[in-house]
Motif scaffolding. Structure first.
Motif, PDB file in Angstrom:
ATOM      1  N   ILE A  27      40.263  39.663  71.636  1.00 28.04           N
ATOM      2  CA  ILE A  27      41.677  40.037  71.690  1.00 28.04           C
ATOM      3  C   ILE A  27      41.800  41.322  72.498  1.00 28.04           C
ATOM      4  CG2 ILE A  27      43.706  40.637  70.328  1.00 28.04           C
ATOM      5  CD1 ILE A  27      42.413  39.104  67.975  1.00 28.04           C
ATOM      6  N   THR A  28      42.723  41.353  73.451  1.00 25.77           N
ATOM      7  CA  THR A  28      42.819  42.509  74.329  1.00 25.77           C
ATOM      8  C   THR A  28      43.444  43.707  73.627  1.00 25.77           C
ATOM      9  OG1 THR A  28      44.983  41.839  75.196  1.00 25.77           O
ATOM     10  CG2 THR A  28      43.040  41.033  76.355  1.00 25.77           C
ATOM     11  N   ASP A  29      43.126  44.889  74.142  1.00 25.21           N
ATOM     12  CA  ASP A  29      43.748  46.126  73.672  1.00 25.21           C
ATOM     13  C   ASP A  29      44.659  46.663  74.763  1.00 25.21           C
ATOM     14  OD1 ASP A  29      42.121  47.265  75.598  1.00 25.21           O
ATOM     15  OD2 ASP A  29      40.728  48.187  74.178  1.00 25.21           O
ATOM     16  N   ASP A  30      45.181  47.868  74.579  1.00 19.62           N
ATOM     17  CA  ASP A  30      46.082  48.474  75.558  1.00 19.62           C
ATOM     18  C   ASP A  30      45.401  49.596  76.329  1.00 19.62           C
ATOM     19  OD1 ASP A  30      48.484  46.951  75.134  1.00 19.62           O
ATOM     20  OD2 ASP A  30      48.683  47.961  73.206  1.00 19.62           O
ATOM     21  N   GLY A  31      44.059  49.594  76.333  1.00 21.90           N
ATOM     22  CA  GLY A  31      43.338  50.661  77.004  1.00 21.90           C
ATOM     23  C   GLY A  31      43.290  50.491  78.512  1.00 21.90           C
ATOM     24  N   ALA A  32      42.783  51.527  79.173  1.00 26.10           N
ATOM     25  CA  ALA A  32      42.666  51.523  80.634  1.00 26.10           C
ATOM     26  C   ALA A  32      41.577  50.547  81.083  1.00 26.10           C
ATOM     27  CB  ALA A  32      42.342  52.931  81.129  1.00 26.10           C
ATOM     28  N   ARG A  33      41.648  50.131  82.341  1.00 24.64           N
ATOM     29  CA  ARG A  33      40.645  49.262  82.963  1.00 24.64           C
ATOM     30  C   ARG A  33      40.439  47.971  82.175  1.00 24.64           C
ATOM     31  NH1 ARG A  33      36.722  52.074  81.389  1.00 24.64           N
ATOM     32  NH2 ARG A  33      35.179  50.641  82.227  1.00 24.64           N
ATOM     33  N   ARG A  37      36.988  45.595  81.926  1.00 23.13           N
ATOM     34  CA  ARG A  37      36.231  45.476  80.679  1.00 23.13           C
ATOM     35  C   ARG A  37      36.169  44.029  80.201  1.00 23.13           C
ATOM     36  NH1 ARG A  37      38.967  48.342  76.542  1.00 23.13           N
ATOM     37  NH2 ARG A  37      40.816  48.491  77.866  1.00 23.13           N
ATOM     38  N   VAL A  38      37.284  43.316  80.308  1.00 22.48           N
ATOM     39  CA  VAL A  38      37.310  41.913  79.897  1.00 22.48           C
ATOM     40  C   VAL A  38      36.382  41.085  80.777  1.00 22.48           C
ATOM     41  CG1 VAL A  38      38.741  39.844  79.811  1.00 22.48           C
ATOM     42  CG2 VAL A  38      39.569  41.971  78.815  1.00 22.48           C
ATOM     43  N   THR A  39      36.361  41.356  82.074  1.00 20.21           N
ATOM     44  CA  THR A  39      35.496  40.614  82.992  1.00 20.21           C
ATOM     45  C   THR A  39      34.032  40.769  82.598  1.00 20.21           C
ATOM     46  OG1 THR A  39      37.080  40.887  84.798  1.00 20.21           O
ATOM     47  CG2 THR A  39      34.815  40.351  85.405  1.00 20.21           C
ATOM     48  N   GLN A  40      33.638  41.984  82.232  1.00 17.16           N
ATOM     49  CA  GLN A  40      32.256  42.210  81.786  1.00 17.16           C
ATOM     50  C   GLN A  40      31.950  41.397  80.529  1.00 17.16           C
ATOM     51  OE1 GLN A  40      31.533  46.439  81.327  1.00 17.16           O
ATOM     52  NE2 GLN A  40      32.565  46.897  83.264  1.00 17.16           N
ATOM     53  N   ALA A  41      32.905  41.364  79.595  1.00 13.11           N
ATOM     54  CA  ALA A  41      32.700  40.628  78.349  1.00 13.11           C
ATOM     55  C   ALA A  41      32.644  39.127  78.592  1.00 13.11           C
ATOM     56  CB  ALA A  41      33.812  40.973  77.357  1.00 13.11           C
ATOM     57  N   LEU A  42      33.490  38.620  79.478  1.00 11.30           N
ATOM     58  CA  LEU A  42      33.481  37.189  79.780  1.00 11.30           C
ATOM     59  C   LEU A  42      32.141  36.762  80.379  1.00 11.30           C
ATOM     60  CD1 LEU A  42      37.056  36.822  81.330  1.00 11.30           C
ATOM     61  CD2 LEU A  42      36.253  35.721  79.226  1.00 11.30           C
ATOM     62  N   ALA A  43      31.534  37.635  81.168  1.00 14.87           N
ATOM     63  CA  ALA A  43      30.251  37.305  81.786  1.00 14.87           C
ATOM     64  C   ALA A  43      29.114  37.258  80.774  1.00 14.87           C
ATOM     65  CB  ALA A  43      29.928  38.320  82.881  1.00 14.87           C
ATOM     66  N   SER A  44      29.354  37.775  79.575  1.00 13.27           N
ATOM     67  CA  SER A  44      28.279  37.863  78.573  1.00 13.27           C
ATOM     68  C   SER A  44      28.528  37.020  77.334  1.00 13.27           C
ATOM     69  CB  SER A  44      28.079  39.330  78.164  1.00 13.27           C
ATOM     70  OG  SER A  44      27.632  40.096  79.262  1.00 13.27           O
ATOM     71  N   GLY A  45      29.431  36.043  77.405  1.00  8.39           N
ATOM     72  CA  GLY A  45      29.498  35.096  76.304  1.00  8.39           C
ATOM     73  C   GLY A  45      30.818  34.933  75.598  1.00  8.39           C
ATOM     74  N   THR A  64      48.967  41.517  85.013  1.00 13.26           N
ATOM     75  CA  THR A  64      47.691  41.627  84.297  1.00 13.26           C
ATOM     76  C   THR A  64      47.295  40.285  83.692  1.00 13.26           C
ATOM     77  OG1 THR A  64      48.117  43.951  83.782  1.00 13.26           O
ATOM     78  CG2 THR A  64      46.477  42.814  82.434  1.00 13.26           C
ATOM     79  N   GLY A  65      48.276  39.579  83.128  1.00 14.18           N
ATOM     80  CA  GLY A  65      47.997  38.276  82.553  1.00 14.18           C
ATOM     81  C   GLY A  65      47.453  37.298  83.573  1.00 14.18           C
ATOM     82  N   SER A 198      37.789  46.045  69.158  1.00 13.98           N
ATOM     83  CA  SER A 198      37.070  47.275  69.473  1.00 13.98           C
ATOM     84  C   SER A 198      35.557  47.090  69.506  1.00 13.98           C
ATOM     85  CB  SER A 198      37.435  48.377  68.471  1.00 13.98           C
ATOM     86  OG  SER A 198      37.131  47.969  67.149  1.00 13.98           O
ATOM     87  N   ALA A 199      35.029  46.110  68.788  1.00  9.68           N
ATOM     88  CA  ALA A 199      33.582  45.898  68.794  1.00  9.68           C
ATOM     89  C   ALA A 199      33.072  45.602  70.196  1.00  9.68           C
ATOM     90  CB  ALA A 199      33.207  44.748  67.858  1.00  9.68           C
ATOM     91  N   ILE A 200      33.939  45.063  71.046  1.00  9.76           N
ATOM     92  CA  ILE A 200      33.568  44.808  72.443  1.00  9.76           C
ATOM     93  C   ILE A 200      34.291  45.772  73.377  1.00  9.76           C
ATOM     94  CG2 ILE A 200      33.750  43.168  74.346  1.00  9.76           C
ATOM     95  CD1 ILE A 200      33.120  40.939  72.416  1.00  9.76           C
ATOM     96  N   LEU A 201      35.619  45.783  73.330  1.00  4.53           N
ATOM     97  CA  LEU A 201      36.384  46.566  74.295  1.00  4.53           C
ATOM     98  C   LEU A 201      36.304  48.067  74.037  1.00  4.53           C
ATOM     99  CD1 LEU A 201      39.530  44.300  74.769  1.00  4.53           C
ATOM    100  CD2 LEU A 201      37.492  44.490  76.220  1.00  4.53           C
ATOM    101  N   GLY A 202      35.924  48.461  72.828  1.00  7.15           N
ATOM    102  CA  GLY A 202      35.737  49.871  72.530  1.00  7.15           C
ATOM    103  C   GLY A 202      34.336  50.363  72.823  1.00  7.15           C
ATOM    104  N   SER A 203      33.460  49.465  73.270  1.00  3.78           N
ATOM    105  CA  SER A 203      32.078  49.830  73.569  1.00  3.78           C
ATOM    106  C   SER A 203      31.967  50.450  74.956  1.00  3.78           C
ATOM    107  CB  SER A 203      31.194  48.584  73.490  1.00  3.78           C
ATOM    108  OG  SER A 203      29.893  48.848  73.995  1.00  3.78           O
ATOM    109  N   ARG A 204      30.988  51.324  75.138  1.00  3.12           N
ATOM    110  CA  ARG A 204      30.720  51.875  76.470  1.00  3.12           C
ATOM    111  C   ARG A 204      30.265  50.778  77.429  1.00  3.12           C
ATOM    112  NH1 ARG A 204      26.523  56.508  76.516  1.00  3.12           N
ATOM    113  NH2 ARG A 204      25.376  54.931  75.337  1.00  3.12           N
ATOM    114  N   ASP A 205      29.702  49.709  76.885  1.00  4.83           N
ATOM    115  CA  ASP A 205      29.201  48.598  77.699  1.00  4.83           C
ATOM    116  C   ASP A 205      29.718  47.293  77.089  1.00  4.83           C
ATOM    117  OD1 ASP A 205      27.779  46.674  79.086  1.00  4.83           O
ATOM    118  OD2 ASP A 205      25.914  47.817  79.103  1.00  4.83           O
ATOM    119  N   PRO A 206      30.933  46.862  77.451  1.00  6.26           N
ATOM    120  CA  PRO A 206      31.506  45.652  76.847  1.00  6.26           C
ATOM    121  C   PRO A 206      30.649  44.407  77.054  1.00  6.26           C
ATOM    122  CG  PRO A 206      33.203  46.891  78.005  1.00  6.26           C
ATOM    123  CD  PRO A 206      31.895  47.512  78.375  1.00  6.26           C
TER     124      PRO A 206
END
Length: 497
Positions: A27-33, A37-45, A64-65, A198-206
């Motif tokens: 689920i997306t947040d309202d943070g920057a970039r 960040r979502v692209t990095q997470a999508l590449a990892s599962g 953005t959508g 936040s477990a993903i999007l709040g990480s330094r490395d999503p």
């Protein structure tokens, strides 16, 4: 005609096994970039993305959508809009997620089309049954745990999932406070997907955070569960190296693949000769495996040369491998040097920063940091240095200290964890480092989060040392077979057929 009707019914069956609603539900947040960040997470599962925006100009929300939808399409992930029917229609989203007060799924389906996915948030059995009766394709259910993203009024907990699953046949997406370390509880209670923010999007490395969570789903797979690629040298005596790695991984119930860096003439008394594998051939081995076999965890051991280290670092980037257990093998049990100074520098510059987990013993930690280690405080300082050099997690093995209890120390960048075991007085310890690192890799591949994977691997290697039988005239190997038998019995895992 009856056969045709049955066939059509099976095609539109909404049973969880036929649903795309499985895996990590981000689920997306309202943070920057956000898109980055979502692209990095999508590449990892990440398998499903729910686009949720609380504020912003309509044009920017739409733009953005569209970017997120495109990234989902490229990654093969499902794109769902949160609570906004008009936005879902404008984006031609794959689906829409509704809260209890946000509309009726039947109306949403009429507006969006019969093939779209409709989900509804629920907090108890009555709401879940109503959502299913109203035609929802899946339910969100929670909260599982307290969370910092919003105030929790319904704390269901993972233990409430089985009662829901017993009566509701559509997929269940668990939500609320889920992370790497508690997600296994949620999955073990029957959730089909894990919703996280936040477990993903709040990480330094999503990307890495997503990869960790994605591995948890392997805990539901049949044996052999998950896969490990070991990149190491061959031990002709069979007690260490690739031979020990493959024994460990296979006996613990995971599929093992290998790429060889060097051949050694070796027995229990030591190494008498080393024949390095050409770097080009190592590259061919890695391409052959990684282009075909879905490798969950990579484990490295003896790397031999700087050229090999460079090849491995390049291949990790090329294939996007994030869960890498690095055992920095530098000395053989008999004292032979297994890596030269030039290769050591390249290791610290290129490969150490790729380590999800680094597992040095004390002499290796001293060589990597330049520190002298006499006690646990020194181990902690060395772990902090290695983390600053780029290793994500550092497990320093304390077997070389003289205390009666052997303590390994894990540093994850914030906290230290101790893994103490009684010291076993024996000379039969050949292959302990290879075996421990491979066992950690196997348990990670099977869906255990890192702290539990280390604890399980420590239990395995302790039994293997305790049950080691004299073999050869020097440092005999540990007992992989009997240790695996005992561990599998304790876990209640079935024997492989």
């Amino acid at each position: 005609m009856e056969q045709k009707k049955d066939f059509l019914r099976l095609v539109v069956d909404r049973h969880p096994s036929a649903s795309p609603v499985r895996g990590i539900y981000l689920i997306t947040d309202d943070g920057a970039r956000l898109v980055e960040r979502v692209t990095q997470a999508l590449a990892s599962g990440v398998k499903l993305l729910q686009y949720r925006r609380k504020a912003g100009a309509s044009g920017e929300i739409l733009s953005t959508g569209l970017q997120l939808k495109r990234q989902c399409a490229e990654a093969g992930a499902t794109f769902i809009v949160n609570d906004d029917l008009a936005l879902a229609r404008a984006l031609d989203a794959d689906g829409l997620h509704l809260g209890q007060e946000d509309g009726n799924p039947q109306e949403a389906r009429r507006e969006l089309g019969q093939q779209k996915i409709i989900g509804i948030s629920t907090h108890n059995l009555a709401e879940a049954l109503k959502a299913e009766a109203d035609g929802a394709d899946y339910i969100g259910f929670g909260a599982m745990f307290p969370t910092g993203s919003k105030e929790i009024s319904h704390l269901a907990g993972p233990e409430a999932i089985p009662a829901i699953k017993a009566q509701v046949k559509i997929p269940l997406v668990a939500i609320g406070g889920i992370d790497r370390d508690n997600g296994s509880r949620v999955l073990d209670n029957g959730a089909d997907a894990l919703a996280v923010i936040s477990a993903i999007l709040g990480s330094r490395d999503p990307g890495l955070a997503a990869a960790e969570l994605a591995l948890l789903f392997n805990r539901r797979e049949p044996y052999p569960r998950g896969s490990v690629l070991t990149i190491a040298g061959s031990d002709s005596g069979g007690g260490a190296g690739i031979q020990a790695d493959l024994k460990t991984v296979t006996l613990l119930g995971t599929y093992g693949a290998s790429a060889m860096t060097a051949l050694t003439a070796q027995n229990t008394r030591g190494v008498t000769a080393i024949h390095g594998v050409p770097a080009a051939f190592l590259s061919q081995q890695l391409d052959a495996v990684l282009s075909d076999i879905p490798v969950d965890v990579i484990k490295t051991g003896m790397l031999f040369s700087g050229e090999n280290i460079g090849i491995i670092a390049d291949k990790l980037l090329q294939y996007g491998r994030r869960i890498v257990v690095i055992d920095p093998v530098m000395l053989a049990k008999g004292g032979a040097e297994l890596i030269d100074r030039k290769a050591l520098t390249l290791f610290k510059d290129r490969l150490l920063p790729a380590a999800y987990l680094l597992t040095p013993n004390i002499p290796e930690a001293e060589k990597l940091t330049g520190c002298t280690i006499h006690n646990e405080d020194d181990m902690c300082r060395a772990a902090e240095i290695l983390h600053r050099l780029g290793a994500g997690n550092v497990l320093i093995k304390g077997g070389h200290l003289a205390e009666g209890t052997a303590v390994d120390i894990l540093f994850d960048g914030k906290d230290f964890s101790r893994y103490p075991v009684p010291r076993i007085l024996t000379k039969n310890t050949h292959g302990t480092g290879c075996t421990l690192a491979s066992a950690i890799a196997a348990f990670l591949a099977q869906g255990e989060p890192l702290p539990q994977a280390i604890a399980a691997a420590k239990g395995f290697i302790t039994i293997a040392i305790k049950l080691a039988q004299p073999l050869g005239k020097g440092h005999g190997p540990v007992n992989h077979y009997m240790a695996a038998q005992q561990v599998r019995c304790r876990q209640g895992a079935p024997h492989q057929e």
